[in-house]
Design an enzyme around this catalytic site. Structure first.
Site, PDB file in Angstrom:
ATOM      1  N   HIS A   1       0.818  -1.213   0.000  1.00 36.79           N
ATOM      2  CA  HIS A   1       0.000   0.000   0.000  1.00 36.79           C
ATOM      3  C   HIS A   1       0.852   1.263   0.000  1.00 36.79           C
ATOM      4  O   HIS A   1       2.039   1.260   0.345  1.00 36.79           O
ATOM      5  CB  HIS A   1      -0.916   0.007   1.229  1.00 36.79           C
ATOM      6  CG  HIS A   1      -0.161   0.035   2.528  1.00 36.79           C
ATOM      7  ND1 HIS A   1       0.374   1.192   3.066  1.00 36.79           N
ATOM      8  CD2 HIS A   1       0.150  -0.952   3.397  1.00 36.79           C
ATOM      9  CE1 HIS A   1       0.981   0.914   4.198  1.00 36.79           C
ATOM     10  NE2 HIS A   1       0.878  -0.382   4.428  1.00 36.79           N
TER      11      HIS A   1
ATOM     12  N   GLU B   1      -1.623  -7.061   7.588  1.00 34.89           N
ATOM     13  CA  GLU B   1      -0.270  -6.905   8.108  1.00 34.89           C
ATOM     14  C   GLU B   1      -0.062  -7.785   9.338  1.00 34.89           C
ATOM     15  O   GLU B   1      -1.016  -8.181  10.017  1.00 34.89           O
ATOM     16  CB  GLU B   1      -0.021  -5.430   8.467  1.00 34.89           C
ATOM     17  CG  GLU B   1       1.346  -5.115   9.053  1.00 34.89           C
ATOM     18  CD  GLU B   1       2.508  -5.459   8.137  1.00 34.89           C
ATOM     19  OE1 GLU B   1       2.703  -6.659   7.876  1.00 34.89           O
ATOM     20  OE2 GLU B   1       3.223  -4.531   7.709  1.00 34.89           O
TER      21      GLU B   1
END
Length: 247
Positions: A10, A83
């Site tokens: 990202h 994550e």
């Protein structure tokens, strides 16, 4: 037909800019992150992805949306791409963690696993991401098979399904690209797991830069069955594009 897996981190967030761990916490892109995603999406669109899978965290979904807008491919969410979870360390800087848990900070910075502080292990994170990739591949293969059986094109890749079904030789148009939009730690651990490594024992990859990507390709009957073609490629706003040509 040949598969190509693209793992895309990202764009930047305020937490990234302030060097604070995000982990499983949800933060949006900042202005820099939006600019990075807009530029990188144009580059990734050149690979003509047929599928886009994303972590369900906002910073990944916002990044993925730029590629979805550029290609018309819908985003499929999978929480398995999230994550690595850092528990009570989330929101802290490295210096703050060191002051709070000096021994476990030292283990973490030396590539060992911190113990007793609620941080997800690299191995567990890598396996989780690997499973998410395998789920996606199973889904893609089912859709490819259904498209071939129907005599159509499930991918938007032209003749790829038909050529594969007829034993044809894969050309540039026959490459089926799947993009996974995720996070620095989850991608590094997932890729190491796919390459047959235990990321809790072998920490040979660091997290990629914001909005950079890695390309992984299959190696049938080989060990491991995946190989890394490239790592940490990117095209930041105002910088020259790199990473081509793509086979």
């Amino acid at each position: 037909m040949r598969l190509r897996l693209v793992f895309w981190r990202h764009g930047q967030t305020v937490q990234n800019a302030s060097m604070r761990i995000q982990g499983s916490q949800d933060f949006p892109l900042n202005d820099v992150g939006h600019a990075q995603a807009a530029v990188a999406a144009k580059e990734l669109a050149r690979m003509k992805p047929g599928w886009i899978y994303s972590s369900d965290l906002g910073r990944a979904l916002q990044t993925a949306q730029y590629l979805a807008d550029a290609t018309g491919v819908e985003i499929r969410r999978d929480a398995g791409l999230r994550e690595r979870a850092y528990g009570p360390w989330e929101g802290l800087t490295s210096a703050e963690i060191r002051a709070r848990d000096p021994e476990q900070w030292k283990a973490w910075r030396e590539g060992r696993e911190p113990k007793g502080v609620g941080v997800e292990s690299r191995e567990a994170c890598g396996r989780r991401v690997h499973r998410a990739v395998e789920r996606a591949l199973s889904e893609v293969r089912r859709e490819l098979a259904a498209g071939a059986a129907a005599g159509g094109d499930a991918t938007g890749c032209g003749s790829s399904v038909r050529a594969a079904g007829e034993g044809g030789v894969a050309s540039q148009d026959d490459v089926v690209t799947i993009v996974f939009v995720a996070h620095g730690g989850s991608i590094a651990n997932g890729v190491m797991s796919m390459l047959g490594q235990n990321p809790s024992e072998w920490v040979g990859l660091q997290g990629m830069d914001n909005c950079h990507w890695s390309i992984i390709e299959p190696r049938p009957s080989a060990n491991p069955v995946w190989r890394m073609r490239s790592y940490n490629l990117g095209a930041s706003a105002g910088e020259p594009v790199c990473g081509l040509p793509y086979r």
